[in-house]
Design a protein around this motif. Structure first.
Motif, PDB file in Angstrom:
ATOM      1  N   LYS A  58      30.646 -90.559 -19.520  1.00  0.00           N
ATOM      2  CA  LYS A  58      32.003 -90.865 -19.977  1.00  0.00           C
ATOM      3  C   LYS A  58      32.066 -90.860 -21.501  1.00  0.00           C
ATOM      4  N   VAL A  59      33.090 -90.224 -22.024  1.00  0.00           N
ATOM      5  CA  VAL A  59      33.293 -90.207 -23.474  1.00  0.00           C
ATOM      6  C   VAL A  59      33.917 -91.518 -23.934  1.00  0.00           C
ATOM      7  N   LEU A  60      34.949 -91.978 -23.227  1.00  0.00           N
ATOM      8  CA  LEU A  60      35.644 -93.212 -23.613  1.00  0.00           C
ATOM      9  C   LEU A  60      34.921 -94.400 -22.982  1.00  0.00           C
ATOM     10  N   ARG A  61      33.954 -94.943 -23.732  1.00  0.00           N
ATOM     11  CA  ARG A  61      33.152 -96.078 -23.292  1.00  0.00           C
ATOM     12  C   ARG A  61      33.273 -97.192 -24.325  1.00  0.00           C
ATOM     13  N   PRO A  62      32.890 -98.417 -23.971  1.00  0.00           N
ATOM     14  CA  PRO A  62      33.015 -99.520 -24.933  1.00  0.00           C
ATOM     15  C   PRO A  62      32.375 -99.225 -26.282  1.00  0.00           C
ATOM     16  N   GLN A  63      31.169 -98.669 -26.262  1.00  0.00           N
ATOM     17  CA  GLN A  63      30.454 -98.372 -27.498  1.00  0.00           C
ATOM     18  C   GLN A  63      31.277 -97.469 -28.415  1.00  0.00           C
ATOM     19  N   VAL A  64      31.897 -96.445 -27.836  1.00  0.00           N
ATOM     20  CA  VAL A  64      32.696 -95.499 -28.617  1.00  0.00           C
ATOM     21  C   VAL A  64      34.042 -96.108 -28.995  1.00  0.00           C
ATOM     22  N   MET A  65      34.655 -96.830 -28.067  1.00  0.00           N
ATOM     23  CA  MET A  65      35.996 -97.352 -28.324  1.00  0.00           C
ATOM     24  C   MET A  65      35.999 -98.448 -29.386  1.00  0.00           C
ATOM     25  N   ARG A  66      34.913 -99.185 -29.502  1.00  0.00           N
ATOM     26  CA  ARG A  66      34.833-100.157 -30.605  1.00  0.00           C
ATOM     27  C   ARG A  66      34.855 -99.435 -31.951  1.00  0.00           C
ATOM     28  N   GLY A  73      45.355 -94.990 -31.435  1.00  0.00           N
ATOM     29  CA  GLY A  73      46.048 -96.032 -30.675  1.00  0.00           C
ATOM     30  C   GLY A  73      46.271 -95.630 -29.233  1.00  0.00           C
ATOM     31  N   ARG A  74      46.660 -94.365 -29.028  1.00  0.00           N
ATOM     32  CA  ARG A  74      46.883 -93.890 -27.666  1.00  0.00           C
ATOM     33  C   ARG A  74      45.579 -93.903 -26.862  1.00  0.00           C
ATOM     34  N   ALA A  75      44.485 -93.504 -27.497  1.00  0.00           N
ATOM     35  CA  ALA A  75      43.191 -93.504 -26.802  1.00  0.00           C
ATOM     36  C   ALA A  75      42.756 -94.918 -26.444  1.00  0.00           C
ATOM     37  N   LEU A  76      42.990 -95.871 -27.346  1.00  0.00           N
ATOM     38  CA  LEU A  76      42.629 -97.265 -27.070  1.00  0.00           C
ATOM     39  C   LEU A  76      43.451 -97.824 -25.918  1.00  0.00           C
ATOM     40  N   LYS A  77      44.743 -97.505 -25.895  1.00  0.00           N
ATOM     41  CA  LYS A  77      45.588 -97.966 -24.790  1.00  0.00           C
ATOM     42  C   LYS A  77      45.123 -97.365 -23.465  1.00  0.00           C
ATOM     43  N   ARG A  78      44.856 -96.077 -23.483  1.00  0.00           N
ATOM     44  CA  ARG A  78      44.431 -95.406 -22.248  1.00  0.00           C
ATOM     45  C   ARG A  78      43.121 -95.996 -21.740  1.00  0.00           C
ATOM     46  N   TYR A  79      42.206 -96.246 -22.657  1.00  0.00           N
ATOM     47  CA  TYR A  79      40.931 -96.832 -22.258  1.00  0.00           C
ATOM     48  C   TYR A  79      41.126 -98.214 -21.639  1.00  0.00           C
ATOM     49  N   CYS A  80      41.879 -99.081 -22.316  1.00  0.00           N
ATOM     50  CA  CYS A  80      42.003-100.453 -21.819  1.00  0.00           C
ATOM     51  C   CYS A  80      42.740-100.483 -20.482  1.00  0.00           C
ATOM     52  N   GLU A 109      40.719-103.486  -9.127  1.00  0.00           N
ATOM     53  CA  GLU A 109      40.120-102.978  -7.888  1.00  0.00           C
ATOM     54  C   GLU A 109      38.807-103.673  -7.555  1.00  0.00           C
ATOM     55  N   GLY A 110      38.307-104.496  -8.487  1.00  0.00           N
ATOM     56  CA  GLY A 110      37.008-105.128  -8.289  1.00  0.00           C
ATOM     57  C   GLY A 110      35.860-104.172  -8.502  1.00  0.00           C
ATOM     58  N   ASN A 111      36.065-103.178  -9.365  1.00  0.00           N
ATOM     59  CA  ASN A 111      35.066-102.126  -9.559  1.00  0.00           C
ATOM     60  C   ASN A 111      34.687-101.982 -11.029  1.00  0.00           C
ATOM     61  N   LEU A 112      34.659-103.097 -11.745  1.00  0.00           N
ATOM     62  CA  LEU A 112      34.300-103.070 -13.163  1.00  0.00           C
ATOM     63  C   LEU A 112      32.781-103.014 -13.276  1.00  0.00           C
ATOM     64  N   GLN A 113      32.258-101.965 -13.924  1.00  0.00           N
ATOM     65  CA  GLN A 113      30.822-101.706 -13.869  1.00  0.00           C
ATOM     66  C   GLN A 113      30.099-101.881 -15.191  1.00  0.00           C
ATOM     67  N   ILE A 114      30.752-101.622 -16.318  1.00  0.00           N
ATOM     68  CA  ILE A 114      30.063-101.681 -17.604  1.00  0.00           C
ATOM     69  C   ILE A 114      30.203-103.082 -18.192  1.00  0.00           C
ATOM     70  N   PRO A 115      29.094-103.780 -18.437  1.00  0.00           N
ATOM     71  CA  PRO A 115      29.174-105.126 -19.019  1.00  0.00           C
ATOM     72  C   PRO A 115      29.924-105.113 -20.348  1.00  0.00           C
ATOM     73  N   GLY A 116      30.841-106.060 -20.505  1.00  0.00           N
ATOM     74  CA  GLY A 116      31.580-106.184 -21.755  1.00  0.00           C
ATOM     75  C   GLY A 116      32.841-105.358 -21.835  1.00  0.00           C
ATOM     76  N   SER A 117      33.030-104.426 -20.896  1.00  0.00           N
ATOM     77  CA  SER A 117      34.203-103.554 -20.984  1.00  0.00           C
ATOM     78  C   SER A 117      35.491-104.323 -20.705  1.00  0.00           C
TER      79      SER A 117
END
Length: 643
Positions: A479-487, A532-539, A548-556
């Motif tokens: 995935k390109v849009l990940r917490p590490q990148v989005m920060r 801003g649009r990318a940050l909104k889409r990511y969040c 959905e109960g399918n959150l997989q990446i810690p901290g996301s």
């Protein structure tokens, strides 16, 4: 902490992949665990005279007579022991010297695909060697101190020997980054890209560095071997010289020029191959590696399913999984997964654990010598693309500019750039002097360019990495849009918003992170919008997965809620999900539009272009973007949100 991978897979998908250590002390405690080399070393230490564990006996006088009648000779037949059901007729024209062990030879063994020859030992010289059951050794002109496991083939080999104290490439120190030293990596055979990155990065942790060095020294002592190895079902054909080598299960060494002080890890499912005039010295090759086409590897580690081909040269480097180095040169570099390096290019002194980028033809990413010493380095960011003929001066740090592109022919100055998805290019439009003084050597920086002008490329990146990943010991998130990148995106947007005064053109003194480049006001405003649009889409994506109960990446989840409070205040969950669907549609339109622009331009320039290229409407990457829209709509609908 910079990591080459950021796990997004469920726990059951991670079985067999050990967790990435966080500290050097933790890493030191893991070195040597589940090590094939250590197991082999202990096996030799346990029963040096019968490493293969065969039921042995002395030769009978009749067997000696049969062998001598077929051209065999031994300095002392009493030193030769054989398996219980040994067939003396299967050894011919062979000289045995010192203590030799011969297994049972029966049936035929495959030498090449579709070509089988009788198992046995023919026209060979063996000195202090142990040969297991059902092997074939033919025209092995000189073999000394070698353990040959069952069903292995050695055919037309000049010499295969062991010095008596082989380390198989382990324990040496690789100078990553500055060629003069400072980021040395002590090498062990099972090292991963994240572990190598941790050692080369965390130089201030002196106690941790000492613990790692001590652990590797102990590893090297245990693995130091009086014998070389050719493991089960390995194939060694038409090789002139092998010395101090560990050749793993089902490995193929074919028409190689040299294999010296090297560990070749391999398995029947992930065979490693050294062929086609390749030469490997003082190195570690992990499972599934291919070295061919006159490739040269010196003092390096090629991690699982990487490759060196087409006259490429790799020295003092770590090459990550699924990366192929062809035609060019890599020296003193740590190169992460999925780096495309297929042309005559140069990469020196790079710390690039995240990889996923590209080095185009003629790119010169290697200005590490400042006239005083070769002690400079570069830190490319994840997914960075170095274009045709660009020249990158050191030191440079693009680690906080993931998925950025240095355009064709650009020459960059030493700098730190901190804007993800950027384009660094020669100015397309001249700068009016009334807008401010810009040094002539500066390039133009267009932040967020990859998000709005190359959306197709980002979607294709995720698809191709998922399809091409062969690694089993690394967990790579595509995935390109990940917490590490989005920060990093969030921080870049904040800096663009925080200008003290609006200007037609900005420099590093105006906005931190521009490096030796300038930024136009219209590009600043565009980047604020696109980031801003990318940050909104990511969040919103993360909030959907959370619901959905399918959150997989810690901290996301924490990051997503921070962004929602900042960028999407005052709207409820249903409204947010409708907005997410709209944004996915907008992104699919961007993906299709970027491909359609290529179609239109190509048809305008090249005769018959449309007939030779897939149109945007039929393109698989475009279809994938629209499939995500449909999948997102279905997921939202299942939550009871009316669309």
């Amino acid at each position: 902490m910079r990591k080459a991978t950021e796990s997004a897979a469920p726990a059951e998908a991670q079985q067999g992949i050990r967790p990435t250590p966080v500290t050097l002390a933790e890493l030191a405690s893991l070195i040597g665990h589940d090590s094939e080399l250590i197991d082999a070393g202990r096996l030799v230490a346990k029963r040096r005279d019968n490493v293969l564990g065969l039921l042995l006996r002395d030769l009978t006088r009749e067997e000696i007579a049969v062998m001598e009648d077929r051209g065999c000779r031994a300095d002392d037949w009493k030193q030769v022991q054989v398996a219980q059901d040994f067939d003396a007729f299967r050894v011919r024209r062979t000289h045995l010297k010192g203590r030799c062990v011969l297994g049972r030879f029966s049936g035929e063994i495959e030498v090449l695909a579709g070509i089988k020859l009788p198992a046995g030992i023919y026209d060979s010289t063996l000195i202090d060697c142990q040969v297991s059951n059902d092997c074939l050794l033919e025209n092995v002109r000189f073999a000394a101190n070698i353990i040959i496991d069952r069903e292995a083939v050695l055919f037309d080999v000049g010499s295969i020997t062991c010095s008596g104290a082989a380390r198989f490439g382990a324990g040496q120190s690789i100078a990553i980054g500055p060629e003069t030293g400072g980021r040395e990596l002590p090498l062990w055979a099972e090292v991963t890209i994240d572990e190598a990155a941790l050692v080369t990065r965390e130089r201030a942790d002196h106690e941790g560095q000492k613990a790692v060095r001590t652990a590797v020294e102990q590893y090297a002592r245990i693995t130091t071997s009086p014998v070389g190895w050719v493991r089960r079902k390995a194939r060694v054909r038409h090789v002139e010289r092998i010395r101090d080598a560990y050749i793993g299960v089902s490995a193929v060494i074919d028409h190689a020029l040299e294999l010296t002080n090297t560990c070749v890890l391999s398995s029947s499912e992930e065979p490693t191959e050294v062929s086609g005039g390749a030469a490997v010295r003082d190195s570690v090759l992990q499972h599934g590696v291919h070295v061919a086409g006159n490739g040269i590897v010196r003092g390096s580690a090629l991690l699982e399913h990487s490759a060196v081909d087409e006259h490429a040269s790799v020295s003092a480097s770590v090459i990550g999984p699924n990366t192929t180095i062809a035609k060019g040169e890599v020296t003193s570099s740590l190169v992460g997964p999925f780096v495309g390096f297929h042309h005559q290019s140069l990469l020196i002194s790079a710390y690039w654990p995240e990889g996923k980028g590209n080095i185009a033809y003629g790119a010169m990413v290697g200005s590490n010598h400042n006239g005083r010493a070769p002690d400079q380095e570069i830190w490319p960011g994840e997914g960075c693309f170095f274009g045709l003929g660009c020249a990158i001066r050191f030191p440079s740090d693009f680690s906080q500019s993931p998925y950025s592109v240095v355009s064709m022919g650009v020459s960059t100055l030493p700098q730190k750039v901190r804007f993800p998805f950027s384009l660094i290019t020669v100015p397309a439009e001249p700068i009016d002097e009334s807008q401010g003084l810009v040094p002539r050597a500066y390039n133009e920086l267009i932040p967020a360019w990859g998000l709005f002008a190359n959306a197709y490329g980002l979607v294709r990146t995720e698809l191709k990495f998922a399809k091409r990943d062969q690694s089993r010991r690394h967990l790579i998130d595509y995935k390109v849009l990940r917490p590490q990148v989005m920060r990093q995106v969030r921080e870049a947007r904040d800096r663009l918003l925080g200008v003290a005064q609006t200007k037609p053109v900005y420099l590093e003194t105006d906005i931190d992170g521009l490096g030796k480049n300038f930024l136009r006001e219209e590009s600043r405003l565009k980047a604020i919008e696109v980031y801003g649009r990318a940050l909104k889409r990511y969040c919103l994506r993360v909030m959907l997965a959370e619901q959905e109960g399918n959150l997989q990446i810690p901290g996301s989840g924490e990051l997503a809620h921070e962004l929602a409070r900042l960028l999407l205040p005052g709207i409820n969950f249903n409204q947010r999900m409708k907005l997410l669907l709209d944004m996915e549609k907008q992104n699919a339109e961007l993906v299709q539009a970027s491909k359609a622009r290529d179609d239109e331009r190509g048809a305008r320039i090249i005769p018959g272009y449309a007939e030779a290229h897939t149109a945007a409407a039929d393109d698989a990457v475009v279809a994938s973007a629209w499939a995500r829209v449909k999948k997102t709509a279905d997921r939202i609908a299942k939550l009871g949100v009316a669309l």
